[in-house]
Design a protein around this motif. Structure first.
Motif, PDB file in Angstrom:
ATOM      1  N   LYS A   1       0.857  -1.193   0.000  1.00 61.08           N
ATOM      2  CA  LYS A   1       0.000   0.000   0.000  1.00 61.08           C
ATOM      3  C   LYS A   1       0.888   1.236   0.000  1.00 61.08           C
ATOM      4  CE  LYS A   1      -4.376  -1.484   0.937  1.00 61.08           C
ATOM      5  NZ  LYS A   1      -5.491  -1.157   0.051  1.00 61.08           N
TER       6      LYS A   1
ATOM      7  N   GLU B   1       0.067   5.148   0.619  1.00 60.93           N
ATOM      8  CA  GLU B   1      -1.096   5.957   0.999  1.00 60.93           C
ATOM      9  C   GLU B   1      -0.706   7.328   1.530  1.00 60.93           C
ATOM     10  OE1 GLU B   1      -4.604   5.180   1.256  1.00 60.93           O
ATOM     11  OE2 GLU B   1      -4.097   3.630  -0.184  1.00 60.93           O
TER      12      GLU B   1
ATOM     13  N   LYS C   1       4.274   2.526 -11.669  1.00 62.07           N
ATOM     14  CA  LYS C   1       3.809   2.163 -10.321  1.00 62.07           C
ATOM     15  C   LYS C   1       4.139   0.709 -10.027  1.00 62.07           C
ATOM     16  CE  LYS C   1       0.411   5.365  -8.815  1.00 62.07           C
ATOM     17  NZ  LYS C   1      -0.949   5.635  -8.403  1.00 62.07           N
TER      18      LYS C   1
ATOM     19  N   SER D   1       4.627   9.619  -5.896  1.00 62.38           N
ATOM     20  CA  SER D   1       3.239   9.710  -5.383  1.00 62.38           C
ATOM     21  C   SER D   1       3.013  11.091  -4.787  1.00 62.38           C
ATOM     22  CB  SER D   1       2.985   8.685  -4.285  1.00 62.38           C
ATOM     23  OG  SER D   1       3.395   7.433  -4.678  1.00 62.38           O
TER      24      SER D   1
ATOM     25  N   THR E   1      -6.439  10.071  -3.822  1.00 61.65           N
ATOM     26  CA  THR E   1      -5.228   9.248  -3.990  1.00 61.65           C
ATOM     27  C   THR E   1      -5.317   7.852  -3.368  1.00 61.65           C
ATOM     28  OG1 THR E   1      -4.304  10.233  -1.977  1.00 61.65           O
ATOM     29  CG2 THR E   1      -3.699  11.273  -4.062  1.00 61.65           C
ATOM     30  N   THR E   2      -6.313   7.592  -2.524  1.00 67.28           N
ATOM     31  CA  THR E   2      -6.306   6.341  -1.743  1.00 67.28           C
ATOM     32  C   THR E   2      -6.716   5.112  -2.556  1.00 67.28           C
ATOM     33  OG1 THR E   2      -7.068   5.307   0.300  1.00 67.28           O
ATOM     34  CG2 THR E   2      -8.702   6.557  -0.933  1.00 67.28           C
ATOM     35  N   THR E   3      -6.261   3.938  -2.087  1.00 66.16           N
ATOM     36  CA  THR E   3      -6.740   2.675  -2.676  1.00 66.16           C
ATOM     37  C   THR E   3      -7.813   2.054  -1.772  1.00 66.16           C
ATOM     38  OG1 THR E   3      -4.962   1.494  -1.528  1.00 66.16           O
ATOM     39  CG2 THR E   3      -4.543   2.155  -3.808  1.00 66.16           C
ATOM     40  N   TYR E   4      -8.031   2.660  -0.598  1.00 70.91           N
ATOM     41  CA  TYR E   4      -9.069   2.149   0.311  1.00 70.91           C
ATOM     42  C   TYR E   4     -10.447   2.620  -0.154  1.00 70.91           C
ATOM     43  CZ  TYR E   4      -5.600   0.819   3.854  1.00 70.91           C
ATOM     44  OH  TYR E   4      -4.570   0.220   4.536  1.00 70.91           O
ATOM     45  N   LYS E   5     -11.473   1.850   0.218  1.00 75.92           N
ATOM     46  CA  LYS E   5     -12.852   2.265  -0.072  1.00 75.92           C
ATOM     47  C   LYS E   5     -13.510   2.662   1.241  1.00 75.92           C
ATOM     48  CE  LYS E   5     -13.743  -0.453  -4.238  1.00 75.92           C
ATOM     49  NZ  LYS E   5     -12.396  -0.851  -4.541  1.00 75.92           N
TER      50      LYS E   5
END
Length: 640
Positions: A216, A218, A393, A579, A611-615
């Motif tokens: 991750k 973040e 990436k 990033s 920018t996050t990969t979390y939901k």
């Protein structure tokens, strides 16, 4: 003691009593979902299923009901009506809860899209208006059209609502990040500083770690710096942010910066892309001046709106292959290379246009200047190829270093190219020599190339010393323990040696790393193929290198915990602060001239969602919001 035994016994009996069906008709009580008696008349709940308690409640609080509907048919009928009314009210309430939950979640989804695209909060009302107007036509033939439109009109999307929803979602994501960070043994941070449109210094703090689902990267926080921005101010802001979230500082194994002071016990290094950019700046001053003049001319044409429009028309008349010049972004060499390339292809048109406007730049006809210009066109083209690879990436730091070392060797080749006077690797300069019979200053350009190579060797020395450790994640089977650097990672060396020996001798596990190498070879081949065919979106969609490596290590049992600890710590190292730099582009987009009053907390929320990969957990957020509405609803219902 006998008394206390008796009271305990009575208490147990009270708790174990069951609700009797006949009590409903006798005392107007039903059993609620927790198995406890609830009065149908006033909704009061009693603590125990005890007949005497129900009877006392009924006779003292509802005597008028008892005399109006005596026991028997009259009371039976009255209680049945109460039950029907209760069920109806309950189903209306449940429908309302579900319906309001759906509207809430829809409102969160729209707010999330607005934030992800860096749009202003006020777009909520505009989206709602589009939604309503489009639905008038979309659902024209639907029988429940009015119902659909009412539902859309219920959507809360005022600027204030969108802002509140964005902050709530950002906070929910921060909580998820923190929960994952609590479980990791190693993390890296990347720190980069830039100024927003109001010239407020903002430090973006990114964390890289290995979660249970993979690597991750973040944005943990955006830290505004008031006043001074020395290295120690940035370090203090970072430490304060980590402590606020209760993240132990000893978990940090590396800090990637664009140039910060050292912190002891941590691998502190310049971001690889920044290093490469700094190496590129070793050119002699005259060559750098070439770049400055090109930017000046570009800005002269582009910045003056009328010139710009005329130049576009001028290019169309001359049927040029490029419809416009590229504006240059100061930081990026990628941008510099593109500007130079386009400038070179439009050089004749630019000269003609400036002549027509009576603007004179004598350098554009000076052969020495033109030579340096074409040299820059070719060198930045080579640097761009390197940069593009470094910016992919999911690259491990080891792969990035391989690219850098390969480029160092290419620089030796370029120096030989000048020595031989072949200019095979400098096509623009070669073409200029052929077309104008120019005498190229071979020694001057060869020296510039060799100086750049020296800078690369010097700047990446620290990484070179750690190559064996960085390679461990890919090739543990060929690792030599004496070459590995454990100092940063808190590894039990004795246990590590034993586990590595077992891993090498256990075919079941060692075969996994042989497969890993085959998978990485396949990935590299695809990257090269797509890159040469300019299939950039296909390149983007390839599985990431760090994810492939993570999946292999994750499938190894935890009995190899020391090996996994080192592998995950190395995988958590940042290769670059790219990033961070991308987040600054986003920040300037979000905090544009139209929105320069955006406060820091809201700017951070927008950036985090972008920018996050979390939901964000939307159903949880919606239920939390409904909590106090439900209490209110029930209070009103019981008052009736």
């Amino acid at each position: 003691s006998d008394k206390s035994t008796l009271s305990k016994q009575r208490k147990t009996e009270d708790e174990n009593r069951e609700f009797k069906v006949e009590w409903t008709e006798l005392f107007a009580f039903i059993q609620n979902s927790n198995g406890l008696p609830t009065c149908l008349i006033c909704q009061e709940k009693l603590a125990h299923n005890k007949k005497s308690n129900l009877e006392r409640h009924f006779t003292t609080k509802h005597a008028s009901f008892g005399s109006k509907y005596p026991a028997g048919d009259a009371r039976k009928k009255a209680v049945e009506e109460l039950q029907t009314s209760q069920q109806k009210s309950s189903s209306v309430f449940n429908y309302w809860v579900q319906s309001s939950n759906n509207v809430n979640i829809a409102s969160f989804i729209v707010s999330q899209e607005i934030a992800k695209r860096g749009k202003p909060y006020t777009d909520g009302e505009y989206i709602k208006s589009c939604f309503i107007n489009a639905s008038e036509e979309l659902f024209r033939d639907f029988k429940n059209k009015a119902e659909i439109l009412n539902k859309i009109k219920e959507l809360p999307l005022s600027a204030k609502t969108v802002k509140d929803r964005t902050v709530k979602m950002s906070s929910n994501i921060t909580n998820q990040q923190i929960e994952d960070l609590k479980l990791v043994s190693a993390l890296s941070i990347a720190v980069d500083e830039s100024c927003d449109i109001n010239d407020t210094a903002q430090v973006s703090l990114f964390v890289r770690f290995i979660s249970s689902t993979g690597p991750k990267e973040e944005l943990l926080g955006l830290l505004p710096l008031k006043g001074q921005t020395r290295g120690e101010d940035i370090a203090n802001a970072v430490i304060e942010c980590m402590e606020k979230h209760h993240i132990p500082l000893d978990k940090i194994v590396s800090i990637s910066t664009d140039g910060a002071k050292s912190m002891t016990g941590i691998l502190v290094y310049h971001c690889i892309i920044h290093q490469e950019a700094l190496c590129a700046q070793t050119f002699p001053e005259e060559i750098c001046n070439v770049m400055e003049l090109v930017i000046k001319i570009v800005n002269t044409i582009v910045a003056k709106a009328l010139y710009h429009r005329q130049f576009k028309e001028f290019l169309v008349e001359m049927e040029s292959e490029y419809a416009d010049l590229l504006l240059h972004n100061k930081v990026r060499w990628l941008s510099r290379g593109n500007v130079l390339k386009r400038f070179a292809s439009l050089l004749l048109e630019i000269k003609a246009f400036l002549l027509e406007k009576g603007v004179d730049y004598p350098e554009l006809t000076d052969d020495q200047w033109i030579q340096k210009f074409y040299f820059m066109v070719d060198v930045t083209s080579h640097l761009n190829n390197l940069n593009r690879k470094l910016q992919e990436k999911g690259n491990t730091i080891f792969s990035m270093l391989e690219e850098v070392i390969s480029f160092e060797n290419k620089l030796s080749l370029f120096a030989q190219d000048f020595e031989r006077e072949t200019l095979i690797h400098f096509p623009s300069l070669l073409k200029h020599r052929q077309e104008n019979n120019s005498v190229i200053d071979i020694y001057y350009f060869k020296t510039a190339i060799l100086n750049m190579r020296e800078a690369f060797l010097r700047r990446f020395q620290e990484f070179r010393n750690s190559m064996a450790t960085l390679a461990f994640v890919k090739k543990p089977l060929s690792a030599d323990v004496t070459e590995l650097n454990f100092s940063l990672f808190n590894i039990d060396i004795g246990a590590f040696e034993m586990q590595l020996l077992e891993l090498k001798n256990k075919e079941l596990w060692s075969s996994k790393f042989e497969r890993l190498n085959a998978d990485l070879e396949k990935l590299e081949k695809n990257k090269c193929d797509f890159s040469s065919q300019h299939k950039w979106s296909a390149l983007k969609d390839l599985e990431k290198e760090d994810m492939i490596i993570f999946n292999t290590w994750n499938s190894i049992p935890d009995s190899y915990d020391q090996l996994k600890k080192l592998a995950f710590a190395v995988l958590s190292l940042f290769g670059s602060t790219y990033s961070c730099e991308q987040s600054f582009s986003s920040m300037n987009l979000i905090k544009s001239t139209l929105r320069n009053r955006l406060i820091d907390e809201n700017l951070e929320s927008c950036l985090k969602l972008k920018t996050t990969t979390y939901k964000p957990d939307l159903s949880k957020l919606s239920k939390e919001m409904q909590g106090h509405y439900i209490k209110k609803f029930k209070t009103l219902e019981y008052c009736d």
